[in-house]
Design a protein around this motif. Structure first.
Motif, PDB file in Angstrom:
ATOM      1  N   TYR B 256       0.845  -1.201   0.000  1.00  0.00           N
ATOM      2  CA  TYR B 256       0.000   0.000   0.000  1.00  0.00           C
ATOM      3  C   TYR B 256       0.880   1.249   0.000  1.00  0.00           C
ATOM      4  O   TYR B 256       0.635   2.197  -0.745  1.00  0.00           O
ATOM      5  CB  TYR B 256      -0.920   0.001   1.235  1.00  0.00           C
ATOM      6  CG  TYR B 256      -2.307  -0.570   0.983  1.00  0.00           C
ATOM      7  CD1 TYR B 256      -2.460  -1.868   0.510  1.00  0.00           C
ATOM      8  CD2 TYR B 256      -3.459   0.184   1.212  1.00  0.00           C
ATOM      9  CE1 TYR B 256      -3.724  -2.396   0.287  1.00  0.00           C
ATOM     10  CE2 TYR B 256      -4.732  -0.331   0.985  1.00  0.00           C
ATOM     11  CZ  TYR B 256      -4.863  -1.620   0.523  1.00  0.00           C
ATOM     12  OH  TYR B 256      -6.116  -2.134   0.295  1.00  0.00           O
ATOM     13  N   ARG B 282     -11.255  -3.419   6.552  1.00  0.00           N
ATOM     14  CA  ARG B 282     -12.414  -2.812   5.876  1.00  0.00           C
ATOM     15  C   ARG B 282     -12.329  -1.288   5.826  1.00  0.00           C
ATOM     16  O   ARG B 282     -13.015  -0.648   5.044  1.00  0.00           O
ATOM     17  CB  ARG B 282     -13.709  -3.226   6.587  1.00  0.00           C
ATOM     18  CG  ARG B 282     -13.858  -2.636   7.987  1.00  0.00           C
ATOM     19  CD  ARG B 282     -15.081  -3.128   8.733  1.00  0.00           C
ATOM     20  NE  ARG B 282     -15.160  -2.512  10.057  1.00  0.00           N
ATOM     21  CZ  ARG B 282     -14.420  -2.871  11.094  1.00  0.00           C
ATOM     22  NH1 ARG B 282     -13.552  -3.852  10.989  1.00  0.00           N
ATOM     23  NH2 ARG B 282     -14.553  -2.254  12.259  1.00  0.00           N
ATOM     24  N   LEU B 283     -11.486  -0.694   6.702  1.00  0.00           N
ATOM     25  CA  LEU B 283     -11.416   0.771   6.779  1.00  0.00           C
ATOM     26  C   LEU B 283     -10.238   1.349   6.015  1.00  0.00           C
ATOM     27  O   LEU B 283     -10.041   2.553   5.977  1.00  0.00           O
ATOM     28  CB  LEU B 283     -11.335   1.218   8.246  1.00  0.00           C
ATOM     29  CG  LEU B 283     -12.528   0.861   9.133  1.00  0.00           C
ATOM     30  CD1 LEU B 283     -12.287   1.332  10.559  1.00  0.00           C
ATOM     31  CD2 LEU B 283     -13.819   1.476   8.595  1.00  0.00           C
ATOM     32  N   LEU B 284      -9.419   0.488   5.401  1.00  0.00           N
ATOM     33  CA  LEU B 284      -8.269   1.005   4.661  1.00  0.00           C
ATOM     34  C   LEU B 284      -8.734   1.683   3.372  1.00  0.00           C
ATOM     35  O   LEU B 284      -9.862   1.508   2.921  1.00  0.00           O
ATOM     36  CB  LEU B 284      -7.292  -0.121   4.315  1.00  0.00           C
ATOM     37  CG  LEU B 284      -6.559  -0.822   5.457  1.00  0.00           C
ATOM     38  CD1 LEU B 284      -5.360  -1.578   4.915  1.00  0.00           C
ATOM     39  CD2 LEU B 284      -6.121   0.148   6.532  1.00  0.00           C
ATOM     40  N   ASN B 285      -7.817   2.426   2.777  1.00  0.00           N
ATOM     41  CA  ASN B 285      -8.084   3.156   1.540  1.00  0.00           C
ATOM     42  C   ASN B 285      -7.206   2.611   0.407  1.00  0.00           C
ATOM     43  O   ASN B 285      -6.042   2.959   0.335  1.00  0.00           O
ATOM     44  CB  ASN B 285      -7.801   4.642   1.763  1.00  0.00           C
ATOM     45  CG  ASN B 285      -8.165   5.471   0.557  1.00  0.00           C
ATOM     46  OD1 ASN B 285      -8.917   5.032  -0.303  1.00  0.00           O
ATOM     47  ND2 ASN B 285      -7.617   6.676   0.495  1.00  0.00           N
TER      48      ASN B 285
END
Lengths: 338, 338
Positions: B256, B282-285
């Motif tokens: 990332y 689930r909260l990553l970009n």
């Protein structure tokens, strides 16, 4: 496989049992060369000291216990790394125990440690009870103790923690500087020293900036329980805070989920900052502003103090009380609103 | 504070020392009522058995060791939770040891356990060496052992792991189904059983789909070291993979960062899937697609097997070999390209 005894070592080396024993415990009476020979053979044959005899003799197990509320928390993981770094240098073993914030479990663990299993204890106390009798009992039995992060004010022990008040003050001030006026404070329980400091700083910033001090904007969560997202969602919908100051990481994660569910934009609709050592904070959507405690340093410092106490090297004049500085990392979750 | 002895208990209760001792070790020779009285007083006075005597007598410490490569890893944190859940039910203590992937440290830890400190060991082995002599030595001294996740194929012990081959096959197939043809596989070392399975599945999927099997598209990282981001960046720039299949979480996090630095869009320019139990995936970009191993279940299952072995309840016919299923969670990092 047969156990290797002091007698075996002594006969193989042509030394007396007492010389071998004193060589292994590093007595000044034995010369360096002899110590080397004894230790080399002991290692080669995998000699294990009789734990009970060692206990009677010197109360030195070269083992410490690290008691923490939860392992799956980036702050405590980093503390563990710090503690293990120092203990590896000094050849101490670390036994890690997890209390899960449960007072009874903490008592059970300290009882387990009474029988000479460890020379010292590093502890960050549970959030359920402020009863410290079980800790006093350990200290009374000559187990050395250092408290870290979550410390007990009136307990006689060295303490290492972070600058909760100052870093909270700076964190809440950052929100106010970004124009926030309705700041929700989420805290983890009412017992912990750390929470008292964070709450005091929160109210002091509001007062300094002439903002209303509404007690309903402080919400307390039980650290050992799941966060009640429904209740928190209701509060956010009804009271419309423009910022959330979270005292622990998992509260911030809960807030991200709630904002996603409600379609609230972070940071335009609501800003979030949290105490956290989350290593992927920079990769969240949006990247998360954090107050990062010096967890690794706290672990190292607490371990150093404890090993010094065990080895009789601590300062003569009482206990250490060390506060280490946190770092505020401003990211997109507290960016200026568009 | 004075230690409470069997003698004290016996005289307070008007029983013989031997009766008290047998009551505390749950001997069938003592009736239930007497056992209750003895145990109640022992608890009230915080009686601690003499560890050496107990060791000689029964070799039951009601303590197990959990040896893992690293604590600050969501997979192992969840395993710990599973192990502690079972051990709390059965009233066992858990000592957690971290090897930091260091073979020598693992040996030092198992040596520490030889002296009767624990009844059993749960271990996920280090990635440095496949030498198991230190483990065999523990087993030879009647310390029970169960291996989990990273197991040693030829070692005689019960084993619990996840379906590495099947879940990798499904994960790589998911990338192929999304149109990826140049899939980079990042693995953590060359020694681990888990890595062999994942690599085999990777090549099998390529073969099945008539995609080229280029060995340069398999890159191995030393688990105990920082990831060499520079080298990996260079590879990505030169070879232009259209997907990355990561065998551990921190490799995906590194990817990332690299994509952010290079301005590569995930998933349009490159897709990423990883083995991971990261709770904020689930909260990553963008949100991160994961192969999530049943870590909590692995911990519970391994602990149950071990306690059964310690208590002599295991099946007579050899060792258990249990594979538990992982879950593939498809998120935005492997979404169809625009």
């Amino acid at each position: 496989m047969k156990n290797v005894t002091l007698k075996h070592l002594a006969s193989k080396l042509g030394l007396s049992v007492s010389t071998v024993s004193r060589a292994l415990t590093d007595s000044y009476e034995i010369n360096v060369e002899t110590k080397k020979r004894v230790k080399a053979l002991a290692e080669e044959l995998n000699y294990q000291p009789n734990p009970f005899a060692a206990f009677l003799r010197k109360h030195i197990s070269k083992t410490i216990a690290l008691i923490i509320p939860e392992i799956s928390n980036n702050f405590f993981s980093l503390v563990i790394k710090g503690v293990e770094t120092i203990c590896a240098e000094k050849d101490y073993y670390v036994l890690i125990y997890e209390t899960h914030e449960d007072y009874k479990k903490e008592v059970r663990i300290t009882n387990h440690l009474i029988g000479g299993r460890v020379d010292g204890v590093l502890i960050s106390v549970n959030s359920e009870s402020d009863n410290c009798q079980h800790l006093q009992e350990l200290v009374d039995r000559n187990v050395k103790m250092v408290m870290f992060d979550r410390v007990v004010e009136n307990f006689n022990a060295s303490k290492v923690y972070s600058d909760d008040y100052d870093s909270s003050f700076a964190g809440v001030s950052h929100l106010v500087n970004r124009g926030c006026k309705r700041i929700l404070f989420l805290k983890a329980g009412d017992k912990l020293s750390t929470m008292h400091q964070r709450e005091k700083a929160y109210f002091d910033v509001l007062e300094k900036n002439n903002l209303p001090k509404d007690p309903s904007f402080v919400k307390s969560f039980v650290p050992s329980k799941e966060i009640d997202l429904e209740d928190l969602t209701k509060f956010i919908v009804e009271k419309k805070p423009d910022a959330i100051f979270c005292s622990v990481e998992r509260l911030a994660i809960g807030c991200y989920d709630i904002c996603n569910n409600l379609g609230l934009n972070i940071p335009n609709d609501i800003k979030i900052i949290t105490f956290s050592c989350l290593n992927v904070a920079r990769l969240l959507n949006p990247s998360l502003s954090t107050i990062s405690q010096p967890a690794f340093e706290i672990g190292k410092t607490a371990a150093r103090l404890l090993l010094d106490e065990i080895e009789g090297k601590n300062l003569a004049d009482g206990f250490a009380n060390l506060s280490l500085p946190s770092t505020i990392i401003k990211r997109d979750s507290t960016r200026k609103s568009l």
